[in-house]
Write a protein that holds these residues in place. Structure first.
Motif, PDB file in Angstrom:
ATOM      1  N   GLY A  17     -12.890 -49.032 -44.377  1.00 55.29           N
ATOM      2  CA  GLY A  17     -11.878 -50.047 -44.086  1.00 55.29           C
ATOM      3  C   GLY A  17     -12.428 -51.370 -43.638  1.00 55.29           C
ATOM      4  O   GLY A  17     -11.688 -52.227 -43.139  1.00 55.29           O
ATOM      5  N   GLY A  18     -13.730 -51.563 -43.790  1.00 55.04           N
ATOM      6  CA  GLY A  18     -14.305 -52.861 -43.443  1.00 55.04           C
ATOM      7  C   GLY A  18     -14.479 -53.047 -41.952  1.00 55.04           C
ATOM      8  O   GLY A  18     -14.397 -52.098 -41.161  1.00 55.04           O
ATOM      9  N   PRO A  51     -28.569 -54.586 -44.478  1.00 53.41           N
ATOM     10  CA  PRO A  51     -29.881 -55.192 -44.707  1.00 53.41           C
ATOM     11  C   PRO A  51     -29.762 -56.633 -45.192  1.00 53.41           C
ATOM     12  O   PRO A  51     -28.751 -57.033 -45.781  1.00 53.41           O
ATOM     13  N   GLY A  52     -30.794 -57.415 -44.908  1.00 59.78           N
ATOM     14  CA  GLY A  52     -30.909 -58.749 -45.483  1.00 59.78           C
ATOM     15  C   GLY A  52     -30.007 -59.806 -44.897  1.00 59.78           C
ATOM     16  O   GLY A  52     -29.932 -60.915 -45.409  1.00 59.78           O
ATOM     17  N   LEU A  53     -29.318 -59.491 -43.779  1.00 61.72           N
ATOM     18  CA  LEU A  53     -28.433 -60.483 -43.169  1.00 61.72           C
ATOM     19  C   LEU A  53     -28.945 -60.843 -41.781  1.00 61.72           C
ATOM     20  O   LEU A  53     -29.241 -59.965 -40.976  1.00 61.72           O
ATOM     21  N   LYS A  54     -29.051 -62.130 -41.506  1.00 58.48           N
ATOM     22  CA  LYS A  54     -29.538 -62.583 -40.212  1.00 58.48           C
ATOM     23  C   LYS A  54     -28.380 -62.634 -39.232  1.00 58.48           C
ATOM     24  O   LYS A  54     -27.352 -63.235 -39.493  1.00 58.48           O
ATOM     25  N   LEU A  55     -28.554 -61.975 -38.076  1.00 63.20           N
ATOM     26  CA  LEU A  55     -27.526 -61.960 -37.050  1.00 63.20           C
ATOM     27  C   LEU A  55     -27.792 -63.077 -36.044  1.00 63.20           C
ATOM     28  O   LEU A  55     -28.929 -63.376 -35.724  1.00 63.20           O
ATOM     29  N   ASP A 101     -17.386 -60.435 -37.340  1.00 62.35           N
ATOM     30  CA  ASP A 101     -18.136 -59.377 -38.010  1.00 62.35           C
ATOM     31  C   ASP A 101     -19.632 -59.585 -37.765  1.00 62.35           C
ATOM     32  O   ASP A 101     -20.176 -60.638 -38.077  1.00 62.35           O
ATOM     33  N   ILE A 102     -20.291 -58.589 -37.187  1.00 65.30           N
ATOM     34  CA  ILE A 102     -21.738 -58.705 -36.961  1.00 65.30           C
ATOM     35  C   ILE A 102     -22.515 -57.747 -37.864  1.00 65.30           C
ATOM     36  O   ILE A 102     -23.633 -57.363 -37.553  1.00 65.30           O
ATOM     37  N   ASN A 103     -21.886 -57.344 -38.944  1.00 65.70           N
ATOM     38  CA  ASN A 103     -22.590 -56.651 -40.031  1.00 65.70           C
ATOM     39  C   ASN A 103     -23.027 -55.222 -39.721  1.00 65.70           C
ATOM     40  O   ASN A 103     -24.100 -54.787 -40.148  1.00 65.70           O
TER      41      ASN A 103
END
Length: 203
Positions: A43-44, A73-77, A143-145
């Motif tokens: 559900g995201g 993966p691959g996303l900068k927080l 959203d923090i991924n």
């Protein structure tokens, strides 16, 4: 000599005062329950969170709840830490609750690798056997991924002895004092300039 003793005391103090309690908290006890409290596929970011039921028994006291999170993966927080609200309840009675900081893993490695992080709650005990509700939610509005978040219950955990921690702090303080007495961190005495040799006779 004092300097060497001081360094040894500082290292021993750091180990006993900081690392030993953390290692005991994370590794003692045995895992006997694991539930998924967030899955992005379900559900995201907003709808992926869910409360879960776990069966607990008094014979497992004392227990500890460990939250294990996976990040996309691959996303900068943007932040190095994030908050999680955690609670455990039974029959309308809250056994354990609080807001805890989770260290966000740094970006790096393969872009296909899920980054992982975990946090450990203080130990708790229950008064009655039965089904308990585990509730975990992010305190962030954005959203923090997260990709997936799991709650793990560990049974018969070891509780760090405060005397060991206090002894570690004392050793650390004594080591710092010894280093100060040995002159570490202070500028050495200025070296005296050699007087030029006196020349005799005519120049």
């Amino acid at each position: 000599m004092l300097r060497s003793i001081g360094i040894l005391l500082i290292l021993a103090g750091i180990g006993a005062g900081f690392f030993a309690p953390s290692l005991i908290a994370r590794n003692s006890g045995g895992e006997f329950a694991r539930v998924t409290v967030f899955d992005r596929k379900d559900g995201g970011w907003q709808q992926g969170w869910r409360a879960e039921k776990v069966s607990l028994a008094k014979r497992n006291n004392p227990m500890r709840l460990v939250v294990e999170a996976q990040f996309l993966p691959g996303l900068k927080l943007l932040s190095s830490t994030t908050g999680l609200q955690i609670s455990l309840a039974h029959g309308g009675k809250t056994v354990m609750e609080g807001e805890f900081d989770l260290s966000v893993p740094k970006l790096g490695g393969s872009e296909q690798t899920l980054r992982r992080a975990s946090l450990v709650t203080p130990p708790f005990s229950i008064d009655a056997d039965g089904d308990y509700i585990v509730f975990v939610r992010s305190t962030e509005t954005n959203d923090i991924n997260y990709a997936r978040v799991e709650a793990v219950i560990r049974s018969k955990v070891e509780i760090p002895d405060n005397r060991i921690r206090d002894t570690g702090y004392a050793a650390l303080a004594l080591g710092v004092v010894l280093l100060l007495f040995s002159g570490l961190g202070h500028k050495g005495k200025p070296t005296r300039r050699k007087k030029p040799a006196r020349r005799w006779g005519r120049g």
